[in-house]
Design a protein around this motif. Sequence first.
Motif, PDB file in Angstrom:
ATOM      1  N   THR A 105       0.834  -1.200   0.000  1.00  0.00           N
ATOM      2  CA  THR A 105       0.000   0.000   0.000  1.00  0.00           C
ATOM      3  C   THR A 105       0.869   1.251   0.000  1.00  0.00           C
ATOM      4  OG1 THR A 105      -1.777  -1.127   1.207  1.00  0.00           O
ATOM      5  CG2 THR A 105      -1.748   1.270   1.293  1.00  0.00           C
ATOM      6  N   LEU A 106       0.549   2.171  -0.908  1.00  0.00           N
ATOM      7  CA  LEU A 106       1.170   3.494  -0.911  1.00  0.00           C
ATOM      8  C   LEU A 106       0.192   4.471  -0.267  1.00  0.00           C
ATOM      9  CD1 LEU A 106       2.705   3.731  -4.518  1.00  0.00           C
ATOM     10  CD2 LEU A 106       3.686   2.708  -2.457  1.00  0.00           C
ATOM     11  N   VAL A 107       0.703   5.303   0.645  1.00  0.00           N
ATOM     12  CA  VAL A 107      -0.151   6.244   1.353  1.00  0.00           C
ATOM     13  C   VAL A 107       0.527   7.605   1.364  1.00  0.00           C
ATOM     14  CG1 VAL A 107       0.859   5.614   3.594  1.00  0.00           C
ATOM     15  CG2 VAL A 107      -1.410   6.671   3.506  1.00  0.00           C
ATOM     16  N   PRO A 108      -0.217   8.700   1.180  1.00  0.00           N
ATOM     17  CA  PRO A 108       0.408  10.012   1.298  1.00  0.00           C
ATOM     18  C   PRO A 108       1.040  10.203   2.673  1.00  0.00           C
ATOM     19  CG  PRO A 108      -1.736  10.199   0.258  1.00  0.00           C
ATOM     20  CD  PRO A 108      -1.627   8.800   0.777  1.00  0.00           C
ATOM     21  N   THR A 155      -1.800  -0.695  -4.056  1.00  0.00           N
ATOM     22  CA  THR A 155      -3.001  -0.108  -3.466  1.00  0.00           C
ATOM     23  C   THR A 155      -2.663   1.294  -2.993  1.00  0.00           C
ATOM     24  OG1 THR A 155      -3.910  -2.241  -2.736  1.00  0.00           O
ATOM     25  CG2 THR A 155      -4.654  -0.282  -1.568  1.00  0.00           C
ATOM     26  N   TYR A 156      -3.548   2.245  -3.311  1.00  0.00           N
ATOM     27  CA  TYR A 156      -3.444   3.585  -2.742  1.00  0.00           C
ATOM     28  C   TYR A 156      -4.430   3.658  -1.570  1.00  0.00           C
ATOM     29  CZ  TYR A 156      -1.318   5.165  -7.211  1.00  0.00           C
ATOM     30  OH  TYR A 156      -0.530   5.344  -8.319  1.00  0.00           O
ATOM     31  N   ASP A 157      -3.981   4.206  -0.444  1.00  0.00           N
ATOM     32  CA  ASP A 157      -4.850   4.320   0.730  1.00  0.00           C
ATOM     33  C   ASP A 157      -5.068   5.801   1.039  1.00  0.00           C
ATOM     34  OD1 ASP A 157      -6.174   4.238   3.157  1.00  0.00           O
ATOM     35  OD2 ASP A 157      -4.984   2.579   3.942  1.00  0.00           O
ATOM     36  N   PHE A 158      -6.289   6.270   0.765  1.00  0.00           N
ATOM     37  CA  PHE A 158      -6.650   7.661   1.007  1.00  0.00           C
ATOM     38  C   PHE A 158      -7.692   7.776   2.123  1.00  0.00           C
ATOM     39  CE2 PHE A 158      -5.820   8.263  -3.800  1.00  0.00           C
ATOM     40  CZ  PHE A 158      -4.461   8.452  -3.569  1.00  0.00           C
ATOM     41  N   ARG A 159      -7.688   6.842   3.054  1.00  0.00           N
ATOM     42  CA  ARG A 159      -8.730   6.851   4.089  1.00  0.00           C
ATOM     43  C   ARG A 159      -8.467   7.878   5.174  1.00  0.00           C
ATOM     44  NH1 ARG A 159      -9.002   0.702   5.789  1.00  0.00           N
ATOM     45  NH2 ARG A 159      -6.742   0.985   5.544  1.00  0.00           N
ATOM     46  N   ARG A 160      -7.234   8.291   5.374  1.00  0.00           N
ATOM     47  CA  ARG A 160      -6.974   9.320   6.372  1.00  0.00           C
ATOM     48  C   ARG A 160      -7.541  10.652   5.881  1.00  0.00           C
ATOM     49  NH1 ARG A 160      -1.652   9.604   6.262  1.00  0.00           N
ATOM     50  NH2 ARG A 160      -1.406  11.767   5.603  1.00  0.00           N
ATOM     51  N   PRO A 161      -8.275  11.375   6.706  1.00  0.00           N
ATOM     52  CA  PRO A 161      -8.869  12.647   6.261  1.00  0.00           C
ATOM     53  C   PRO A 161      -7.809  13.587   5.700  1.00  0.00           C
ATOM     54  CG  PRO A 161      -9.783  11.998   8.375  1.00  0.00           C
ATOM     55  CD  PRO A 161      -8.667  11.033   8.090  1.00  0.00           C
ATOM     56  N   LEU A 184       1.836   0.275 -18.479  1.00  0.00           N
ATOM     57  CA  LEU A 184       0.918  -0.701 -17.888  1.00  0.00           C
ATOM     58  C   LEU A 184       0.559  -0.256 -16.482  1.00  0.00           C
ATOM     59  CD1 LEU A 184      -0.564  -3.456 -17.754  1.00  0.00           C
ATOM     60  CD2 LEU A 184       1.599  -4.452 -16.940  1.00  0.00           C
ATOM     61  N   VAL A 185      -0.729  -0.028 -16.229  1.00  0.00           N
ATOM     62  CA  VAL A 185      -1.254   0.204 -14.882  1.00  0.00           C
ATOM     63  C   VAL A 185      -2.236  -0.935 -14.628  1.00  0.00           C
ATOM     64  CG1 VAL A 185      -2.500   1.759 -13.356  1.00  0.00           C
ATOM     65  CG2 VAL A 185      -0.978   2.701 -15.108  1.00  0.00           C
ATOM     66  N   ARG A 186      -1.848  -1.855 -13.739  1.00  0.00           N
ATOM     67  CA  ARG A 186      -2.645  -3.080 -13.585  1.00  0.00           C
ATOM     68  C   ARG A 186      -2.901  -3.364 -12.109  1.00  0.00           C
ATOM     69  NH1 ARG A 186      -0.084  -8.034 -16.551  1.00  0.00           N
ATOM     70  NH2 ARG A 186       1.454  -7.832 -14.872  1.00  0.00           N
ATOM     71  N   ASP A 187      -4.140  -3.779 -11.832  1.00  0.00           N
ATOM     72  CA  ASP A 187      -4.539  -4.175 -10.479  1.00  0.00           C
ATOM     73  C   ASP A 187      -4.217  -3.084  -9.458  1.00  0.00           C
ATOM     74  OD1 ASP A 187      -5.563  -6.682 -11.244  1.00  0.00           O
ATOM     75  OD2 ASP A 187      -3.554  -7.549 -11.248  1.00  0.00           O
ATOM     76  N   LEU A 188      -4.567  -1.853  -9.811  1.00  0.00           N
ATOM     77  CA  LEU A 188      -4.446  -0.728  -8.888  1.00  0.00           C
ATOM     78  C   LEU A 188      -5.784  -0.550  -8.177  1.00  0.00           C
ATOM     79  CD1 LEU A 188      -3.083   1.787  -7.696  1.00  0.00           C
ATOM     80  CD2 LEU A 188      -3.778   3.043  -9.745  1.00  0.00           C
ATOM     81  N   THR A 189      -5.745  -0.609  -6.845  1.00  0.00           N
ATOM     82  CA  THR A 189      -6.947  -0.458  -6.026  1.00  0.00           C
ATOM     83  C   THR A 189      -6.804   0.778  -5.156  1.00  0.00           C
ATOM     84  OG1 THR A 189      -7.328  -2.850  -5.962  1.00  0.00           O
ATOM     85  CG2 THR A 189      -8.395  -1.520  -4.261  1.00  0.00           C
ATOM     86  N   VAL A 190      -7.842   1.594  -5.124  1.00  0.00           N
ATOM     87  CA  VAL A 190      -7.842   2.808  -4.315  1.00  0.00           C
ATOM     88  C   VAL A 190      -8.800   2.609  -3.147  1.00  0.00           C
ATOM     89  CG1 VAL A 190      -8.278   5.286  -4.284  1.00  0.00           C
ATOM     90  CG2 VAL A 190      -7.318   4.215  -6.332  1.00  0.00           C
ATOM     91  N   ARG A 191      -8.278   2.752  -1.947  1.00  0.00           N
ATOM     92  CA  ARG A 191      -9.097   2.652  -0.731  1.00  0.00           C
ATOM     93  C   ARG A 191      -9.383   4.056  -0.229  1.00  0.00           C
ATOM     94  NH1 ARG A 191      -6.327  -1.592   3.270  1.00  0.00           N
ATOM     95  NH2 ARG A 191      -8.450  -1.642   4.118  1.00  0.00           N
ATOM     96  N   GLY A 192     -10.609   4.258   0.251  1.00  0.00           N
ATOM     97  CA  GLY A 192     -11.008   5.586   0.671  1.00  0.00           C
ATOM     98  C   GLY A 192     -11.575   6.374  -0.487  1.00  0.00           C
ATOM     99  N   GLY A 207     -15.027   7.586  -6.224  1.00  0.00           N
ATOM    100  CA  GLY A 207     -14.723   9.008  -6.184  1.00  0.00           C
ATOM    101  C   GLY A 207     -15.001   9.626  -4.832  1.00  0.00           C
ATOM    102  N   THR A 208     -16.255   9.977  -4.592  1.00  0.00           N
ATOM    103  CA  THR A 208     -16.602  10.631  -3.340  1.00  0.00           C
ATOM    104  C   THR A 208     -18.099  10.505  -3.108  1.00  0.00           C
ATOM    105  OG1 THR A 208     -16.472  12.702  -2.086  1.00  0.00           O
ATOM    106  CG2 THR A 208     -16.989  12.886  -4.424  1.00  0.00           C
ATOM    107  N   ARG A 209     -18.489  10.597  -1.867  1.00  0.00           N
ATOM    108  CA  ARG A 209     -19.905  10.734  -1.522  1.00  0.00           C
ATOM    109  C   ARG A 209     -20.196  12.108  -0.932  1.00  0.00           C
ATOM    110  NH1 ARG A 209     -22.860   6.039  -1.816  1.00  0.00           N
ATOM    111  NH2 ARG A 209     -21.633   4.154  -2.139  1.00  0.00           N
ATOM    112  N   GLN A 210     -19.219  12.984  -0.948  1.00  0.00           N
ATOM    113  CA  GLN A 210     -19.402  14.333  -0.432  1.00  0.00           C
ATOM    114  C   GLN A 210     -20.031  15.203  -1.510  1.00  0.00           C
ATOM    115  OE1 GLN A 210     -16.019  15.981   1.720  1.00  0.00           O
ATOM    116  NE2 GLN A 210     -15.050  13.973   1.759  1.00  0.00           N
ATOM    117  N   PRO A 211     -21.153  15.835  -1.221  1.00  0.00           N
ATOM    118  CA  PRO A 211     -21.895  16.544  -2.276  1.00  0.00           C
ATOM    119  C   PRO A 211     -21.167  17.732  -2.876  1.00  0.00           C
ATOM    120  CG  PRO A 211     -22.841  16.979  -0.099  1.00  0.00           C
ATOM    121  CD  PRO A 211     -21.838  15.885   0.083  1.00  0.00           C
ATOM    122  N   GLY A 212     -20.190  18.310  -2.172  1.00  0.00           N
ATOM    123  CA  GLY A 212     -19.532  19.496  -2.681  1.00  0.00           C
ATOM    124  C   GLY A 212     -18.180  19.255  -3.315  1.00  0.00           C
ATOM    125  N   VAL A 213     -17.800  17.995  -3.518  1.00  0.00           N
ATOM    126  CA  VAL A 213     -16.467  17.675  -4.026  1.00  0.00           C
ATOM    127  C   VAL A 213     -16.564  17.180  -5.458  1.00  0.00           C
ATOM    128  CG1 VAL A 213     -14.447  16.201  -3.741  1.00  0.00           C
ATOM    129  CG2 VAL A 213     -15.565  17.191  -1.725  1.00  0.00           C
TER     130      VAL A 213
END
Length: 446
Positions: A105-108, A134-140, A155-163, A193-199
């Motif tokens: 997992t890669l995380v910022p 995997t990218y992990d964007f779950r931290r606010p 080739l970008v293969r089997d990339l999963t984004v969490r959060g 993507g997002t569930r935030q209405p303003g993003v």
Amino acid sequence: MSTGVVGGCSLLDPARNQDPSSPLWTPQQIPRREKPTVDPEFETRLDAVEAGADPTGETPIDHLLTDHTEETLLVFPDGQYAVENVTIERPRNLGWRAADGATPTLVPAESTPAGGSEWLSFSDAENLVLDGLTYDFRRPGTSGGTVISGPGDVLVRDLTVRGEFDRHDQQLLRIDVTDDDGVALVERLVASGTRQPGVNTTGPYVGRHHAGTVFFSDCRLSQFSDNAIYASPPGGQNGEFDAEDGLVVVDGGLFRNNNIASIRLGSTGATARNATIVVDETPPHPNGLDVRGIRLRGMREQVVDNCTIKYGPNAGIGTGAIAIHGDNGRATVRNTQILMDRNEMDAIRAKAPDVDGPVGVVLENVDITGSAGGKSAIRIDERPETVLHRCSVQQTGRHRNGVLLVDSGRSVLSETTIAVTGQPLVTRNSPVETAHLETTRLPSDD
């Protein structure tokens, strides 16, 4: 209920009626777009942890990534790897790959600016592989974009984004293959993507410098408020068709509850096939709501083939499950099923064109069902020589018309059935040629 069968009234070729077996229209031969192979060889293979990467996520690994940019495959074991911002110029035969059986997992990093639009950037890239990460964007406050440009191959293969994305105007992935012969394969990308209405968020974006081929295979993208796959810039738009016009192919995949479009194409011959699109709730829409499934905008000769599109009654309003913009010339939709239960929404809508050349729409083996009421199942504006061949329309909602042709003369409807509560076929200044057209006026609960 009323039923009618319309024979041939010849407008295209009077001689055709002399031979009832003569087809009104010959199906087009459309080239098959095969999935490309991207398999570069690497002179050096390094275990990322053995080379100094911290798998606990405490220390950023930026220096390791920027120290190895050529002829190297970095293999990542299980772990969490922090990245601040990485920019690599002229990567050549570079790969980042998960070890066998691992899910790294890669995380910022904590020091990464919130929502960096170019968290990972590869410019002038040639033979680049990102595989099994995997990218992990779950931290606010964390999300990030990946930007890849260059001659190919990629080739970008089997990339999963969490959060989800919580930064406005964020793109998940931008790809431009700048060489006419270069390719990029994006395979099994999974992201929300997002569930935030303003993003406002966008999934993969293909820019106007794209000249080669980008192939999206079996991706799963949901809740993007500004297109899940946004690939119309390669042909240019707004009447300025001066981009590189690179090919884009979308093959397979599941697209759920995206706004503006789940798949947006706009270059010559671009293709969407074998894809499933579902809209059963209103997606986030900070800049306006239009829940098109497939949108064609720019150039011509695009193909929609063997797709399944489903709209529930609670889907947000949109121009059409398949929408053809005025910037677009001729296009083909075939072997496709559309379930439309959303009232006041066309299943297929082709707007009046503002381009030169052929502009007719070809619909072949298209099946439209559902309980939608109001408007029309199919509406075509100012597109002469439109064809409906072996199509079926059955819409049971109130005041639902079947096919509406406006200023679209010299069109053909053959071997097609239309059953609706409104008018099965409405023509406004649009003389048509028909053969084996069966129309039924269904009862309404009025």
